[in-house]
Design a protein around this motif. Structure first.
Motif, PDB file in Angstrom:
ATOM      1  N   THR A   1      12.797  -2.026  63.445  1.00 24.74           N
ATOM      2  CA  THR A   1      12.011  -0.831  63.766  1.00 24.74           C
ATOM      3  C   THR A   1      11.809  -0.051  62.473  1.00 24.74           C
ATOM      4  O   THR A   1      12.762   0.385  61.845  1.00 24.74           O
ATOM      5  CB  THR A   1      12.754   0.057  64.790  1.00 24.74           C
ATOM      6  OG1 THR A   1      13.058  -0.729  65.919  1.00 24.74           O
ATOM      7  CG2 THR A   1      11.940   1.258  65.175  1.00 24.74           C
ATOM      8  N   ASN A   2      10.580   0.106  62.101  1.00 24.00           N
ATOM      9  CA  ASN A   2      10.282   0.815  60.853  1.00 24.00           C
ATOM     10  C   ASN A   2       9.814   2.242  61.122  1.00 24.00           C
ATOM     11  O   ASN A   2       8.836   2.691  60.556  1.00 24.00           O
ATOM     12  CB  ASN A   2       9.218   0.058  60.043  1.00 24.00           C
ATOM     13  CG  ASN A   2       9.790  -1.161  59.367  1.00 24.00           C
ATOM     14  OD1 ASN A   2      10.969  -1.193  59.053  1.00 24.00           O
ATOM     15  ND2 ASN A   2       8.962  -2.160  59.152  1.00 24.00           N
ATOM     16  N   ASN A   3      10.498   2.912  61.983  1.00 20.87           N
ATOM     17  CA  ASN A   3      10.131   4.281  62.294  1.00 20.87           C
ATOM     18  C   ASN A   3      11.216   5.214  61.755  1.00 20.87           C
ATOM     19  O   ASN A   3      12.102   5.646  62.485  1.00 20.87           O
ATOM     20  CB  ASN A   3       9.947   4.455  63.806  1.00 20.87           C
ATOM     21  CG  ASN A   3       9.309   5.781  64.152  1.00 20.87           C
ATOM     22  OD1 ASN A   3       9.326   6.712  63.345  1.00 20.87           O
ATOM     23  ND2 ASN A   3       8.760   5.880  65.337  1.00 20.87           N
TER      24      ASN A   3
ATOM     25  N   GLN B   1      10.979   8.240  60.751  1.00 20.30           N
ATOM     26  CA  GLN B   1      10.907   9.605  61.289  1.00 20.30           C
ATOM     27  C   GLN B   1      11.726   9.708  62.574  1.00 20.30           C
ATOM     28  O   GLN B   1      12.445  10.683  62.782  1.00 20.30           O
ATOM     29  CB  GLN B   1       9.461  10.011  61.552  1.00 20.30           C
ATOM     30  CG  GLN B   1       8.667  10.235  60.294  1.00 20.30           C
ATOM     31  CD  GLN B   1       7.211  10.539  60.606  1.00 20.30           C
ATOM     32  OE1 GLN B   1       6.629   9.999  61.538  1.00 20.30           O
ATOM     33  NE2 GLN B   1       6.633  11.422  59.804  1.00 20.30           N
ATOM     34  N   PHE B   2      11.619   8.685  63.433  1.00 21.19           N
ATOM     35  CA  PHE B   2      12.395   8.688  64.672  1.00 21.19           C
ATOM     36  C   PHE B   2      13.886   8.634  64.360  1.00 21.19           C
ATOM     37  O   PHE B   2      14.679   9.352  64.953  1.00 21.19           O
ATOM     38  CB  PHE B   2      11.999   7.502  65.563  1.00 21.19           C
ATOM     39  CG  PHE B   2      12.789   7.449  66.838  1.00 21.19           C
ATOM     40  CD1 PHE B   2      12.545   8.352  67.865  1.00 21.19           C
ATOM     41  CD2 PHE B   2      13.810   6.513  67.004  1.00 21.19           C
ATOM     42  CE1 PHE B   2      13.288   8.321  69.042  1.00 21.19           C
ATOM     43  CE2 PHE B   2      14.564   6.472  68.172  1.00 21.19           C
ATOM     44  CZ  PHE B   2      14.296   7.375  69.195  1.00 21.19           C
TER      45      PHE B   2
END
Length: 173
Positions: A79-81, A83-84
């Motif tokens: 998961t390349n999020n 910010q999350f």
């Protein structure tokens, strides 16, 4: 006249005893008060020492950093999020972080270490070499983040695919 001298001497002795008793009593009161204040100061001092030791040793920073393992377990490395991830780390820090648990750590140090021991720990924690070690340990933990996330993800994948099987006596029914 002899009776007056004896009477005056007797009064003088009784008065002297009375004054001595008053002086002795008045000297006991402040010493008890001072002892009581000293005990309160020691308690407060011990609590402050414990807090300083935790701060100097970077325990608060480590606690929140280690709490991030929960995020590492929750979010797959694929998961390349970011910010999350940053948001979730903030939520954990706010809801379950150091500020929520600090008093328990302080109480534990107060219970397990004498005031002299806390002073010694504080002295050790302030030493430049110890500070360097603590910073290095934290940095190593941060640097291992990606690898740790991959390893944790692999453990969960292996568990979920049946490659890791828990013993029968601990499996929930």
């Amino acid at each position: 006249m002899f009776k007056i001298k004896v009477y005056a001497s007797t009064i003088f002795i009784i008065f002297s005893i009375f004054v001595s008793a008053c002086i002795a009593h008045s000297q006991q009161q402040p010493s008890q008060k001072v002892r009581s204040e000293r005990e309160r100061t020691t308690t407060t001092s011990k609590k402050e020492l414990a807090k300083q030791v935790l701060s100097e040793a970077g325990i608060a920073q480590k606690y929140d950093l280690y709490l991030n393992n929960s995020v590492d377990i929750t979010i797959s490395p694929s998961t390349n999020n970011d910010q999350f991830r940053v948001w979730l780390v903030g939520v954990l820090a706010k809801e379950a972080g150091w500020r929520q648990i600090e008093d328990q750590y302080i109480t534990s140090l107060e219970a397990n270490f004498s005031e002299a021991e806390l002073k010694e720990l504080l002295k050790v924690a302030k030493q430049p070499l110890m500070k360097k070690l603590l910073r290095s340990e934290i940095q190593s933990y941060v640097n291992a983040s990606q690898q740790r996330r991959k390893l944790l993800d692999k453990v969960w994948e292996d568990y979920n695919s049946g490659k890791i099987i828990p013993p029968q006596d601990i499996v929930p029914k």
